[in-house]
Motif scaffolding. Structure first.
Motif, short mmCIF file in Angstrom:
data_model
loop_
_atom_site.label_atom_id
_atom_site.label_comp_id
_atom_site.label_asym_id
_atom_site.label_seq_id
_atom_site.Cartn_x
_atom_site.Cartn_y
_atom_site.Cartn_z
N LEU A 28 0.83 -1.20 0.00
CA LEU A 28 0.00 0.00 0.00
C LEU A 28 0.87 1.25 0.00
N GLN A 29 1.95 1.24 0.76
CA GLN A 29 2.89 2.36 0.76
C GLN A 29 3.39 2.63 -0.65
N ARG A 30 3.76 1.56 -1.32
CA ARG A 30 4.33 1.67 -2.67
C ARG A 30 3.28 2.18 -3.66
N LYS A 31 2.07 1.65 -3.60
CA LYS A 31 1.01 2.07 -4.52
C LYS A 31 0.68 3.55 -4.34
N LEU A 32 0.60 3.99 -3.09
CA LEU A 32 0.31 5.39 -2.82
C LEU A 32 1.42 6.28 -3.36
N TRP A 33 2.67 5.86 -3.17
CA TRP A 33 3.81 6.66 -3.63
C TRP A 33 3.78 6.80 -5.16
N VAL A 34 3.58 5.70 -5.86
CA VAL A 34 3.56 5.72 -7.32
C VAL A 34 2.42 6.61 -7.81
N MET A 35 1.24 6.48 -7.20
CA MET A 35 0.11 7.31 -7.57
C MET A 35 0.40 8.78 -7.32
N SER A 36 1.06 9.07 -6.20
CA SER A 36 1.37 10.45 -5.84
C SER A 36 2.37 11.07 -6.81
N CYS A 37 3.34 10.27 -7.26
CA CYS A 37 4.29 10.76 -8.26
C CYS A 37 3.56 11.17 -9.54
N LYS A 38 2.61 10.36 -9.96
CA LYS A 38 1.85 10.68 -11.17
C LYS A 38 1.00 11.93 -10.97
N MET A 39 0.40 12.06 -9.79
CA MET A 39 -0.45 13.22 -9.50
C MET A 39 0.34 14.53 -9.46
N THR A 40 1.56 14.46 -8.96
CA THR A 40 2.36 15.68 -8.78
C THR A 40 3.36 15.90 -9.92
N GLY A 41 3.54 14.90 -10.77
CA GLY A 41 4.45 15.04 -11.90
C GLY A 41 5.92 15.00 -11.52
N VAL A 42 6.25 14.29 -10.43
CA VAL A 42 7.66 14.19 -10.04
C VAL A 42 8.20 12.80 -10.39
N HIS A 43 9.51 12.74 -10.59
CA HIS A 43 10.16 11.46 -10.87
C HIS A 43 10.10 10.57 -9.63
N ASP A 44 9.86 9.30 -9.83
CA ASP A 44 9.80 8.34 -8.72
C ASP A 44 11.21 7.96 -8.32
N VAL A 45 11.74 8.63 -7.30
CA VAL A 45 13.12 8.37 -6.85
C VAL A 45 13.26 7.01 -6.19
N THR A 46 12.13 6.41 -5.81
CA THR A 46 12.21 5.13 -5.11
C THR A 46 12.23 3.94 -6.07
N SER A 47 12.03 4.19 -7.36
CA SER A 47 11.88 3.05 -8.29
C SER A 47 13.10 2.15 -8.32
N SER A 48 14.30 2.74 -8.39
CA SER A 48 15.51 1.92 -8.44
C SER A 48 15.78 1.23 -7.11
#
Length: 333
Positions: free
Chosen positions: A309-329
């Motif tokens: 759930l933490q991960r899903k929220l983070w990914v969704m938030s990146c899309k909503m705010t237009g920022v790069h997902d620094v946690t992906s790697s």
């Protein structure tokens, strides 16, 4: 659906959580801040730092010698806070920069103005928030509790993360502190329904935003740990505090608060104590991923430890705010 959801609607769940928090608060010994070593040379940003708990936090950090940047959406309050804190603490390194957390454009402008000062950043305190506002949206189209309390701080933290990483060092980590609430214990994370449903509960929306902040903090700490950054992220529960957040209560609620707050509620100074402790205490050097209440580490809601759930929220938030997902790697690692 949780047992809380099956039995009680959002309004009753939030008030039940509030009553429980008040009872715990009433029968617990209030946390008294210890003496801290000088914090000269450190830079702190405090959102909502012009009034309430944010003001008390800014003032105390200034007294410790930090260079404090007050981020607020009210220019007159912000400048008055700067003037008063400078007079009280004799620390001239207190500044105001306008920042409306309900506007991504304003957040980006704040970050641009902050970075133009070429300062380091050792403490970021995500303190600002709204509570029980009527159904309305931010300028970017998000429900206001979620958009301001959570997404605004998500974007701000991500835009300042590189500066935090550059400022932290092995013997002195930079720190991200996010203010949540006991209402997160009774929250349901239903982002799609909240943004699009015709049914709206300000109580449910507020609680959800506070749960989102806890999930965000834990996911951020996972990334910081995985990449071995000298930055820590913790979340703070200030307790039930007598601030302007309650201005959106109905008339009956306002009367009850007026009659009881003097005895049951914490003062803004008392409410700010745990955030100040988390920002300055040597005890928390190198310690992240904690939920802090009354100056101690405690357990947050079970759902907040759900890493998926933490991960899903983070990914969704990146899309909503237009920022790069620094946690992906770091997530892949």
């Amino acid at each position: 659906m949780s047992l809380w959801s099956a039995i009680l609607p959002p309004l009753l769940r939030v008030y039940a959580a509030g009553v429980w928090a008040l009872l715990v608060q009433l029968f617990s010994r209030h946390f008294a801040l210890p003496e801290f070593p000088s914090q000269h040379g450190k830079v702190a940003v405090v959102t909502g730092g012009a009034k309430g708990m944010g003001y008390c936090t800014s003032r105390h950090l200034s007294r410790l010698g930090m260079h404090v940047i007050i981020a607020s959406n009210n220019e007159s309050e912000g400048q008055e806070a700067v003037r008063t804190i400078r007079e009280e603490t004799l620390n001239e390194k207190v500044e105001f920069i306008y920042c409306d957390l309900a506007s991504m454009k304003s957040i980006r402008k704040f970050v641009y103005q902050f970075k133009a000062k070429h300062l380091q950043l050792h403490v970021l305190i995500n303190n600002a928030g709204v509570m029980l506002v009527p159904k309305r949206k931010t300028v970017d189209g998000f429900e206001e509790h979620f958009g301001l309390n959570y997404l605004g701080h998500f974007l701000l933290t991500n835009l300042l993360l590189e500066t935090l990483k550059e400022s932290g060092r092995q013997d002195c980590d930079a720190r991200v502190l996010t203010v949540s609430s006991a209402t997160h214990y009774v929250a349901e994370l239903q982002l799609h329904e909240l943004q699009n449903s015709c049914y709206y509960s300000s109580h449910g929306a507020y609680a959800q935003s506070k749960l989102a902040l806890v999930l965000f903090t834990y996911q951020l700490q996972h990334h910081l740990t995985a990449t071995r950054c000298h930055v820590t992220a913790n979340v703070v529960d200030p307790g039930v505090v007598n601030t302007e957040l309650y201005k959106n209560l109905n008339w009956a609620g306002k009367v009850i608060k007026w009659m009881t707050a003097w005895f049951f509620f914490k003062t803004p100074e008392e409410g700010a104590a745990t955030a100040i402790f988390a920002a300055a205490s040597p005890e928390l050097e190198g310690v992240g991923g904690c939920y802090l209440h009354n100056g101690k580490r405690t357990k947050s809601a079970d759902i907040s430890y759900d890493e998926d759930l933490q991960r899903k929220l983070w990914v969704m938030s990146c899309k909503m705010t237009g920022v790069h997902d620094v946690t992906s790697s770091s997530h892949e690692n």
